[in-house]
Design a protein around this motif. Structure first.
Motif, PDB file in Angstrom:
ATOM      1  N   TRP A   1      34.914  46.392  36.039  1.00 26.55           N
ATOM      2  CA  TRP A   1      35.049  47.840  35.927  1.00 26.55           C
ATOM      3  C   TRP A   1      34.656  48.335  34.535  1.00 26.55           C
ATOM      4  O   TRP A   1      34.571  49.545  34.311  1.00 26.55           O
ATOM      5  N   LEU A   2      34.399  47.432  33.600  1.00 30.01           N
ATOM      6  CA  LEU A   2      34.053  47.835  32.244  1.00 30.01           C
ATOM      7  C   LEU A   2      32.588  48.238  32.104  1.00 30.01           C
ATOM      8  O   LEU A   2      32.194  48.768  31.059  1.00 30.01           O
TER       9      LEU A   2
ATOM     10  N   ALA B   1      43.069  46.234  30.235  1.00 36.54           N
ATOM     11  CA  ALA B   1      44.064  46.356  31.301  1.00 36.54           C
ATOM     12  C   ALA B   1      43.407  46.345  32.677  1.00 36.54           C
ATOM     13  O   ALA B   1      44.088  46.124  33.688  1.00 36.54           O
ATOM     14  N   ARG B   2      42.094  46.547  32.746  1.00 40.41           N
ATOM     15  CA  ARG B   2      41.378  46.579  34.025  1.00 40.41           C
ATOM     16  C   ARG B   2      40.680  45.253  34.338  1.00 40.41           C
ATOM     17  O   ARG B   2      39.938  45.147  35.314  1.00 40.41           O
ATOM     18  N   VAL B   3      40.896  44.242  33.496  1.00 37.04           N
ATOM     19  CA  VAL B   3      40.196  42.968  33.609  1.00 37.04           C
ATOM     20  C   VAL B   3      41.057  41.962  34.378  1.00 37.04           C
ATOM     21  O   VAL B   3      42.293  42.007  34.340  1.00 37.04           O
ATOM     22  N   ASP B   4      40.396  41.040  35.068  1.00 42.46           N
ATOM     23  CA  ASP B   4      41.054  39.938  35.763  1.00 42.46           C
ATOM     24  C   ASP B   4      42.057  39.267  34.814  1.00 42.46           C
ATOM     25  O   ASP B   4      41.686  38.785  33.749  1.00 42.46           O
ATOM     26  N   PRO B   5      43.345  39.216  35.165  1.00 44.93           N
ATOM     27  CA  PRO B   5      44.353  38.640  34.256  1.00 44.93           C
ATOM     28  C   PRO B   5      44.042  37.194  33.861  1.00 44.93           C
ATOM     29  O   PRO B   5      44.315  36.788  32.724  1.00 44.93           O
ATOM     30  N   ALA B   6      43.489  36.403  34.784  1.00 42.93           N
ATOM     31  CA  ALA B   6      43.160  35.013  34.450  1.00 42.93           C
ATOM     32  C   ALA B   6      42.039  34.957  33.419  1.00 42.93           C
ATOM     33  O   ALA B   6      42.020  34.059  32.564  1.00 42.93           O
TER      34      ALA B   6
ATOM     35  N   SER C   1      35.909  39.279  42.282  1.00 40.68           N
ATOM     36  CA  SER C   1      36.014  40.093  41.077  1.00 40.68           C
ATOM     37  C   SER C   1      36.872  41.316  41.356  1.00 40.68           C
ATOM     38  O   SER C   1      37.010  41.743  42.510  1.00 40.68           O
ATOM     39  N   PRO C   2      37.465  41.899  40.289  1.00 40.54           N
ATOM     40  CA  PRO C   2      38.251  43.120  40.487  1.00 40.54           C
ATOM     41  C   PRO C   2      37.433  44.247  41.093  1.00 40.54           C
ATOM     42  O   PRO C   2      37.961  45.046  41.874  1.00 40.54           O
ATOM     43  N   ARG C   3      36.147  44.314  40.755  1.00 46.45           N
ATOM     44  CA  ARG C   3      35.340  45.444  41.183  1.00 46.45           C
ATOM     45  C   ARG C   3      34.809  45.297  42.610  1.00 46.45           C
ATOM     46  O   ARG C   3      34.720  46.284  43.345  1.00 46.45           O
ATOM     47  N   PHE C   4      34.439  44.085  43.002  1.00 45.58           N
ATOM     48  CA  PHE C   4      33.755  43.909  44.283  1.00 45.58           C
ATOM     49  C   PHE C   4      34.484  43.018  45.278  1.00 45.58           C
ATOM     50  O   PHE C   4      33.999  42.821  46.391  1.00 45.58           O
ATOM     51  N   GLY C   5      35.629  42.492  44.919  1.00 42.04           N
ATOM     52  CA  GLY C   5      36.413  41.727  45.872  1.00 42.04           C
ATOM     53  C   GLY C   5      35.904  40.305  46.057  1.00 42.04           C
ATOM     54  O   GLY C   5      35.232  39.746  45.192  1.00 42.04           O
ATOM     55  N   ILE C   6      36.222  39.726  47.217  1.00 41.14           N
ATOM     56  CA  ILE C   6      36.017  38.305  47.480  1.00 41.14           C
ATOM     57  C   ILE C   6      34.710  38.085  48.244  1.00 41.14           C
ATOM     58  O   ILE C   6      34.465  38.713  49.278  1.00 41.14           O
TER      59      ILE C   6
ATOM     60  N   ILE D   1      15.157  42.444  46.889  1.00 42.66           N
ATOM     61  CA  ILE D   1      15.979  43.092  47.916  1.00 42.66           C
ATOM     62  C   ILE D   1      17.229  43.718  47.324  1.00 42.66           C
ATOM     63  O   ILE D   1      17.633  44.818  47.700  1.00 42.66           O
ATOM     64  N   GLY D   2      17.876  43.000  46.405  1.00 38.97           N
ATOM     65  CA  GLY D   2      19.122  43.513  45.868  1.00 38.97           C
ATOM     66  C   GLY D   2      19.771  42.511  44.945  1.00 38.97           C
ATOM     67  O   GLY D   2      19.186  41.488  44.569  1.00 38.97           O
ATOM     68  N   LYS D   3      21.008  42.804  44.564  1.00 38.63           N
ATOM     69  CA  LYS D   3      21.745  42.016  43.588  1.00 38.63           C
ATOM     70  C   LYS D   3      22.994  41.422  44.223  1.00 38.63           C
ATOM     71  O   LYS D   3      23.673  42.067  45.034  1.00 38.63           O
ATOM     72  N   THR D   4      23.304  40.187  43.814  1.00 40.45           N
ATOM     73  CA  THR D   4      24.378  39.442  44.449  1.00 40.45           C
ATOM     74  C   THR D   4      25.609  39.346  43.557  1.00 40.45           C
ATOM     75  O   THR D   4      25.552  39.495  42.344  1.00 40.45           O
ATOM     76  N   THR D   5      26.718  39.056  44.182  1.00 37.02           N
ATOM     77  CA  THR D   5      28.025  39.101  43.540  1.00 37.02           C
ATOM     78  C   THR D   5      28.234  37.970  42.538  1.00 37.02           C
ATOM     79  O   THR D   5      27.632  36.897  42.627  1.00 37.02           O
ATOM     80  N   THR D   6      29.140  38.228  41.618  1.00 34.78           N
ATOM     81  CA  THR D   6      29.556  37.259  40.607  1.00 34.78           C
ATOM     82  C   THR D   6      31.024  37.531  40.289  1.00 34.78           C
ATOM     83  O   THR D   6      31.489  38.662  40.407  1.00 34.78           O
ATOM     84  N   PRO D   7      31.783  36.512  39.879  1.00 34.95           N
ATOM     85  CA  PRO D   7      33.087  36.819  39.300  1.00 34.95           C
ATOM     86  C   PRO D   7      32.890  37.614  38.014  1.00 34.95           C
ATOM     87  O   PRO D   7      31.785  37.668  37.462  1.00 34.95           O
ATOM     88  N   GLU D   8      33.935  38.225  37.531  1.00 36.86           N
ATOM     89  CA  GLU D   8      33.824  39.091  36.367  1.00 36.86           C
ATOM     90  C   GLU D   8      33.212  38.351  35.184  1.00 36.86           C
ATOM     91  O   GLU D   8      33.726  37.329  34.733  1.00 36.86           O
ATOM     92  N   PHE D   9      32.060  38.845  34.725  1.00 34.87           N
ATOM     93  CA  PHE D   9      31.299  38.239  33.628  1.00 34.87           C
ATOM     94  C   PHE D   9      30.926  36.778  33.911  1.00 34.87           C
ATOM     95  O   PHE D   9      30.611  36.026  32.996  1.00 34.87           O
ATOM     96  N   GLY D  10      30.954  36.374  35.192  1.00 34.48           N
ATOM     97  CA  GLY D  10      30.550  35.018  35.556  1.00 34.48           C
ATOM     98  C   GLY D  10      31.451  33.931  35.003  1.00 34.48           C
ATOM     99  O   GLY D  10      31.005  32.816  34.759  1.00 34.48           O
TER     100      GLY D  10
END
Length: 488
Positions: free
Chosen positions: A95-96, A330-335, A137-142, A121-130
């Motif tokens: 979300w940053l 405060a909006r970042v993955d706690p782990a 990720s908090p923004r796009f889910g599982i 075609i498009g862009k693929t998901t990643t965990p927050e900052f990889g």
């Protein structure tokens, strides 16, 4: 059209040349697969069908008039959302990031793909900052595994591997800082290649320094070589980029492995494998020996470098989050915040001690390769586990590298490392075989992977579909089948 989604890039290029298939048809097949499966898999953060079809039509015109730009022209392609893309946001799972941009430039890999005529075609998901080895990720889910949506595809290039395995784009560019191309390749039955460091230019530079690599995720080893030919060219924005070469990574790829010397380590001396993983990898090593390679089971080459890796990784996470204040964090993955906190405690001396471990590892592997052309290991000790978890067990969830013991050492040494599928467990899940070569021996690693691939005949899209069908039949009690292991 569904059959087209399972064709490799090499097969598409041949079909385009014969006029049997057009880039527009192949792109529509990939878009249809996205419509059919991505609501369940969540592999994409962005799909631009209009731009893809426009690019495909332009590619079709080139193939028609003989001005095609090579085998990548017209290939439906996806890009992990850590790589910059002109006109498309790069949100990195957080979300940053401000979606409004501006987004004025491509990363080196994306620029090379556009020049080669690939259809983005498009862009693929990643965990927050990889930051970890699974993809949520908090923004796009599982993001979920095409073989079984209850399971993770791995990470951090999990969206890319899920897209390729499900036919939602023929190949993809991922990033790999500790296994992030090879881990999801193993979990999804695709091919993942981390080339020698600096073969693929990087911009902007990653926070993890020498650990950071980019690499292809594909349907075949040949495709990995062809994609590396495109993206493995220098870019002036990367001061450490290796110089250009006229040699193709596909040169000699069909030459086989007769006479090669292979050192086989089932666990690198410190891992612990699932019994079916151990069995399938041992069978795969037998295939390599049957192809004429001299295979020797070896003693451990080095001790587990996980503490040094964690020092470097956590310091990189701390650097990534350094520009942000308390309200942002405060909006970042706690782990992820826990990793950053550890990283902030790393002193310069401790960091340099970890770098010294990398240098020692590199020396040990250089000596190893004086006797052996290749090192072979499992890619991972386990198969895919439940989606939404950071590790296969609660204990391993706190340090993701604890369950990827065979991948991160070769980020530290910057050697080429390839994951190829080597069969399925009785529950129908894919297992990966890792081949590691000396620095700058990328072509040899690809050649060995190609020899194994040709002997065993694996089609990721078809295999994943069979795996889903097998699970569905088991769920309804329609079959007592035990699944398929090694193909030969």
């Amino acid at each position: 059209m569904s059959d087209l989604a399972g064709l490799t890039a090499a097969e598409l290029a041949e079909a385009y040349a014969r006029r049997d298939v057009s880039p527009v048809e192949a792109t529509r097949a990939a878009l249809d697969a996205i419509d059919e499966r991505d609501a369940e898999l969540n592999a994409f953060v962005l799909v631009d069908a209009d731009a893809a079809l426009k690019a495909a039509a332009e590619s079709e015109a080139r193939w028609t008039d003989g001005t095609q730009r090579g085998p990548a022209d017209g290939v439906p392609t996806t890009v992990k959302d850590l790589e910059r893309t002109r006109g498309w946001p790069t949100l990195r799972g957080t979300w940053l990031a401000d979606e409004a941009g501006p987004w004025p430039e491509d990363s080196p890999s994306v620029a090379r793909l556009r020049e080669a005529g690939a259809v983005l075609i498009g862009k693929t998901t990643t965990p927050e900052f990889g930051w970890k080895g699974v993809t949520d990720s908090p923004r796009f889910g599982i993001t979920r595994n095409p073989w079984d949506p209850a399971l993770t595809p791995g990470g951090s290039s999990g969206g890319s591997s899920a897209a390729v395995a499900a036919g939602m784009g023929t190949w993809s560019v991922g990033t790999d800082g500790g296994g992030s191309v090879r881990v999801p390749a193993s979990f999804t039955g695709t091919v993942g290649f981390k080339p020698t460091g600096d073969v693929i230019s990087s911009y902007p530079p990653g926070s993890n320094g020498l650990l950071s690599h980019r690499g292809p995720i594909t349907l075949s080893v040949l495709d990995a070589a062809l994609l590396l030919d495109v993206i493995g060219r220098p870019d002036h924005r990367d001061w450490a980029a290796l110089p250009a070469t006229d040699r193709s990574f596909a040169d000699g790829i069909e030459a086989g492995i007769e006479g090669l010397s292979i050192g086989y380590s089932p666990d690198l001396g410190y891992g612990a494998n699932h019994p079916e993983v151990a069995s399938l990898v041992a069978e795969a090593v037998g295939v390599l020996a049957g192809l004429g390679a001299h295979v020797t089971e070896i003693e451990p080459v080095f001790d587990d470098p996980v503490r040094a890796f964690q020092t470097l990784w956590c310091a990189g996470v701390a650097r990534t989050l350094k520009p942000y204040g308390p309200d942002d964090l405060a909006r970042v993955d706690p782990a992820l915040l826990e990793y950053a906190e550890r990283g902030r405690g790393v002193s310069a001396v401790t960091y340099l001690d970890a770098m010294a471990v990398c240098a020692d590892l590199g020396l040990k592997m250089a000596r190893f390769h004086e006797s052996y052309d290749l090192l072979v290991t499992p890619t991972l000790p386990s198969v895919a586990f439940a989606a939404g978890r950071n590790g296969p067990t609660p204990e391993q969830s706190h340090v993701w590298a604890s369950w990827t013991p065979y991948t991160y050492p070769f980020n530290m040494t910057r050697q080429p490392a390839l994951s190829v599928p080597c069969g399925r467990t009785r529950s129908g899940l894919p297992v990966g075989l890792q081949l590691v070569g000396a620095r700058h021996q990328d072509g040899l690693v690809l050649r060995a992977g190609r020899a194994y691939e040709r002997q065993t005949g694996w089609s990721p899209v078809a295999e994943a579909a069979q795996g889903r069908a097998l699970r569905a039949m088991r769920a309804t009690g329609a079959t007592g089948a035990t699944g398929r292991g090694q193909q030969s």
